[in-house]
Design a protein around this motif. Structure first.
Motif, PDB file in Angstrom:
ATOM      1  N   ILE A  33      -4.120   2.832  -1.686  1.00 24.58           N
ATOM      2  CA  ILE A  33      -3.664   2.542  -3.042  1.00 24.58           C
ATOM      3  C   ILE A  33      -2.648   1.415  -2.990  1.00 24.58           C
ATOM      4  O   ILE A  33      -1.641   1.508  -2.290  1.00 24.58           O
ATOM      5  CB  ILE A  33      -3.027   3.792  -3.680  1.00 24.58           C
ATOM      6  CG1 ILE A  33      -4.042   4.934  -3.740  1.00 24.58           C
ATOM      7  CG2 ILE A  33      -2.493   3.470  -5.075  1.00 24.58           C
ATOM      8  CD1 ILE A  33      -3.431   6.259  -4.179  1.00 24.58           C
ATOM      9  N   ASN A  34      -2.910   0.345  -3.716  1.00 29.15           N
ATOM     10  CA  ASN A  34      -1.955  -0.752  -3.807  1.00 29.15           C
ATOM     11  C   ASN A  34      -1.122  -0.558  -5.066  1.00 29.15           C
ATOM     12  O   ASN A  34      -1.659  -0.582  -6.179  1.00 29.15           O
ATOM     13  CB  ASN A  34      -2.669  -2.103  -3.839  1.00 29.15           C
ATOM     14  CG  ASN A  34      -1.713  -3.262  -3.748  1.00 29.15           C
ATOM     15  OD1 ASN A  34      -1.068  -3.621  -4.721  1.00 29.15           O
ATOM     16  ND2 ASN A  34      -1.610  -3.836  -2.552  1.00 29.15           N
ATOM     17  N   VAL A  35       0.169  -0.385  -4.915  1.00 34.98           N
ATOM     18  CA  VAL A  35       0.992  -0.013  -6.060  1.00 34.98           C
ATOM     19  C   VAL A  35       1.175  -1.171  -7.047  1.00 34.98           C
ATOM     20  O   VAL A  35       1.360  -0.932  -8.254  1.00 34.98           O
ATOM     21  CB  VAL A  35       2.368   0.509  -5.595  1.00 34.98           C
ATOM     22  CG1 VAL A  35       2.209   1.757  -4.749  1.00 34.98           C
ATOM     23  CG2 VAL A  35       3.143  -0.542  -4.841  1.00 34.98           C
TER      24      VAL A  35
ATOM     25  N   THR B 107       0.754   7.531 -11.962  1.00 29.90           N
ATOM     26  CA  THR B 107      -0.673   7.538 -11.617  1.00 29.90           C
ATOM     27  C   THR B 107      -1.520   8.263 -12.661  1.00 29.90           C
ATOM     28  O   THR B 107      -2.742   8.078 -12.695  1.00 29.90           O
ATOM     29  CB  THR B 107      -0.892   8.193 -10.249  1.00 29.90           C
ATOM     30  OG1 THR B 107      -0.402   9.544 -10.280  1.00 29.90           O
ATOM     31  CG2 THR B 107      -0.167   7.427  -9.153  1.00 29.90           C
TER      32      THR B 107
ATOM     33  N   LEU C 223      -2.040  -1.153  -9.028  1.00 31.79           N
ATOM     34  CA  LEU C 223      -1.960  -0.001  -9.922  1.00 31.79           C
ATOM     35  C   LEU C 223      -1.059  -0.306 -11.117  1.00 31.79           C
ATOM     36  O   LEU C 223      -1.353   0.087 -12.250  1.00 31.79           O
ATOM     37  CB  LEU C 223      -1.425   1.212  -9.157  1.00 31.79           C
ATOM     38  CG  LEU C 223      -1.134   2.477  -9.960  1.00 31.79           C
ATOM     39  CD1 LEU C 223      -2.421   3.072 -10.515  1.00 31.79           C
ATOM     40  CD2 LEU C 223      -0.398   3.509  -9.101  1.00 31.79           C
TER      41      LEU C 223
ATOM     42  N   GLY D 213      -4.833   0.676 -14.949  1.00 30.08           N
ATOM     43  CA  GLY D 213      -3.732   1.377 -14.309  1.00 30.08           C
ATOM     44  C   GLY D 213      -2.603   1.659 -15.273  1.00 30.08           C
ATOM     45  O   GLY D 213      -2.806   2.147 -16.389  1.00 30.08           O
TER      46      GLY D 213
ATOM     47  N   HIS E  74       0.843  -1.188   0.000  1.00 33.10           N
ATOM     48  CA  HIS E  74       0.000   0.000   0.000  1.00 33.10           C
ATOM     49  C   HIS E  74       0.882   1.243   0.000  1.00 33.10           C
ATOM     50  O   HIS E  74       1.895   1.296   0.702  1.00 33.10           O
ATOM     51  CB  HIS E  74      -0.929   0.017   1.217  1.00 33.10           C
ATOM     52  CG  HIS E  74      -1.946  -1.072   1.194  1.00 33.10           C
ATOM     53  ND1 HIS E  74      -2.221  -1.863   2.279  1.00 33.10           N
ATOM     54  CD2 HIS E  74      -2.763  -1.514   0.197  1.00 33.10           C
ATOM     55  CE1 HIS E  74      -3.151  -2.741   1.972  1.00 33.10           C
ATOM     56  NE2 HIS E  74      -3.493  -2.550   0.711  1.00 33.10           N
TER      57      HIS E  74
ATOM     58  N   HIS F 258     -10.799   4.214  -9.295  1.00 31.67           N
ATOM     59  CA  HIS F 258     -10.932   3.144  -8.305  1.00 31.67           C
ATOM     60  C   HIS F 258      -9.583   2.598  -7.872  1.00 31.67           C
ATOM     61  O   HIS F 258      -9.463   2.012  -6.787  1.00 31.67           O
ATOM     62  CB  HIS F 258     -11.801   2.011  -8.867  1.00 31.67           C
ATOM     63  CG  HIS F 258     -11.240   1.324 -10.065  1.00 31.67           C
ATOM     64  ND1 HIS F 258     -10.568   0.137  -9.995  1.00 31.67           N
ATOM     65  CD2 HIS F 258     -11.244   1.683 -11.374  1.00 31.67           C
ATOM     66  CE1 HIS F 258     -10.186  -0.226 -11.214  1.00 31.67           C
ATOM     67  NE2 HIS F 258     -10.579   0.688 -12.069  1.00 31.67           N
ATOM     68  N   LEU F 259      -8.541   2.817  -8.690  1.00 33.04           N
ATOM     69  CA  LEU F 259      -7.205   2.374  -8.315  1.00 33.04           C
ATOM     70  C   LEU F 259      -6.459   3.415  -7.490  1.00 33.04           C
ATOM     71  O   LEU F 259      -5.415   3.104  -6.900  1.00 33.04           O
ATOM     72  CB  LEU F 259      -6.389   2.047  -9.564  1.00 33.04           C
ATOM     73  CG  LEU F 259      -6.889   0.891 -10.416  1.00 33.04           C
ATOM     74  CD1 LEU F 259      -6.064   0.773 -11.692  1.00 33.04           C
ATOM     75  CD2 LEU F 259      -6.840  -0.420  -9.634  1.00 33.04           C
ATOM     76  N   LEU F 260      -6.992   4.633  -7.476  1.00 31.95           N
ATOM     77  CA  LEU F 260      -6.329   5.725  -6.761  1.00 31.95           C
ATOM     78  C   LEU F 260      -7.049   6.099  -5.479  1.00 31.95           C
ATOM     79  O   LEU F 260      -6.710   7.095  -4.836  1.00 31.95           O
ATOM     80  CB  LEU F 260      -6.220   6.952  -7.675  1.00 31.95           C
ATOM     81  CG  LEU F 260      -5.448   6.735  -8.977  1.00 31.95           C
ATOM     82  CD1 LEU F 260      -5.438   8.005  -9.808  1.00 31.95           C
ATOM     83  CD2 LEU F 260      -4.032   6.267  -8.694  1.00 31.95           C
ATOM     84  N   THR F 261      -8.049   5.291  -5.101  1.00 34.43           N
ATOM     85  CA  THR F 261      -8.758   5.507  -3.843  1.00 34.43           C
ATOM     86  C   THR F 261      -8.003   4.803  -2.722  1.00 34.43           C
ATOM     87  O   THR F 261      -7.741   3.605  -2.813  1.00 34.43           O
ATOM     88  CB  THR F 261     -10.190   4.953  -3.918  1.00 34.43           C
ATOM     89  OG1 THR F 261     -10.886   5.600  -4.991  1.00 34.43           O
ATOM     90  CG2 THR F 261     -10.931   5.190  -2.611  1.00 34.43           C
ATOM     91  N   PRO F 262      -7.603   5.542  -1.679  1.00 33.94           N
ATOM     92  CA  PRO F 262      -6.838   4.907  -0.587  1.00 33.94           C
ATOM     93  C   PRO F 262      -7.600   3.754   0.044  1.00 33.94           C
ATOM     94  O   PRO F 262      -8.831   3.827   0.152  1.00 33.94           O
ATOM     95  CB  PRO F 262      -6.640   6.061   0.404  1.00 33.94           C
ATOM     96  CG  PRO F 262      -6.728   7.303  -0.452  1.00 33.94           C
ATOM     97  CD  PRO F 262      -7.775   6.990  -1.480  1.00 33.94           C
TER      98      PRO F 262
END
Length: 264
Positions: free
Chosen positions: A140-142, A128, A145, A151, A116, A134-138
């Motif tokens: 965030i799993n890199v 980013t 992403l 992503g 995260h 939905h991928l940038l909502t905390p």
């Protein structure tokens, strides 16, 4: 923390087997008799906290799992687990901030044990940009992403190669920590497409040394090599799970492009 339902001997045995060590191997490394180790694993002997920690050290067990084993043995946890915002971790925050800021204009991010995003410098916006909300909502799993079709994946020109690298790294981490969260993440990411349909073969000097990340940003192709920085000899569960992922230019053109982007 509550006392685990499983006894310490069972936990120890499972970790020993996961490390592919025999009782003899572990007893030699830890400086205890095989008989005593066998008694501990079967519950016939109650290990001291010192013995538990000595065995855990030889098995390279994560700090949070060492606490679990201590609790299972009827002892107090040995390692604290602070929030990163706590005063006790102020030196850690300062070190991280110095590394992230000092790495600009190249991307660098701080991640926790589950990948995260905890912190980052402004240059991470290169990765980013264009990603689905939905991928940038905390949180965030890199890794999600990186490999999700919404992503970074459509812009990674060597996606199959980069995907294999990330999945292998995640698999090894899951096996080392026995963390179910990482196993679940690995299964999820394995289900994502492995190619963007437009492979762009790129041959450069760095590709023969390390696995690079070839990434398209606007109309430019950027080449990166990555490094991972961990805190040495951590004694806090939170600190032990932190890592700084830093990206360096793989060629002069990328260096010039990043400076021109003004991402510092």
């Amino acid at each position: 923390m509550t006392r685990p339902a499983r006894p310490v001997g069972e936990l120890l045995r499972d970790w020993r087997r996961s490390r592919r060590m025999s009782q003899l191997d572990l007893s030699i490394e830890a400086g205890v008799s095989t008989r005593h180790l066998s008694f501990v694993e079967t519950g016939r002997s109650r290990p001291s906290p010192e013995l538990i920690l000595r065995l855990a050290e030889q098995l390279d067990i994560p700090l949070d799992e060492r606490n679990t084993m201590l609790l299972a043995g009827g002892h107090a946890p040995a390692y604290p687990s602070h929030e990163l915002s706590d005063p006790e971790l102020a030196p850690v925050r300062a070190a991280v901030r110095q590394i992230l800021d000092g790495h600009s204009p190249y991307p660098a991010a701080l991640v926790d044990q589950h990948w995260h995003l905890v912190d980052a410098n402004p240059a991470v916006a290169l990765f980013t940009a264009g990603a689905g909300p939905h991928l940038l909502t905390p949180p965030i799993n890199v890794l999600r992403l990186s490999l999700h079709p919404d992503g970074m994946a459509p812009r990674i020109l060597n996606l199959p190669e980069w995907r294999a690298h990330l999945l292998n790294r995640l698999r090894q981490q899951a096996a080392t920590t026995n963390d179910p969260v990482l196993y679940e993440l690995h299964e999820e990411l394995r289900g994502y497409p492995g190619s963007n349909g437009h492979p762009t073969p790129i041959s450069d000097a760095v590709s023969s040394v390390v696995i690079p990340l070839h990434y398209r940003h606007d109309d430019q192709v950027l080449s990166f090599v990555s490094t991972t920085t961990l805190f040495g000899t951590p004694l806090d569960v939170t600190v032990a799970g932190l890592a700084i992922e830093a990206f360096f230019p793989g060629e002069a053109a990328t260096t010039e492009a990043l400076r021109a982007f003004g991402t510092a």
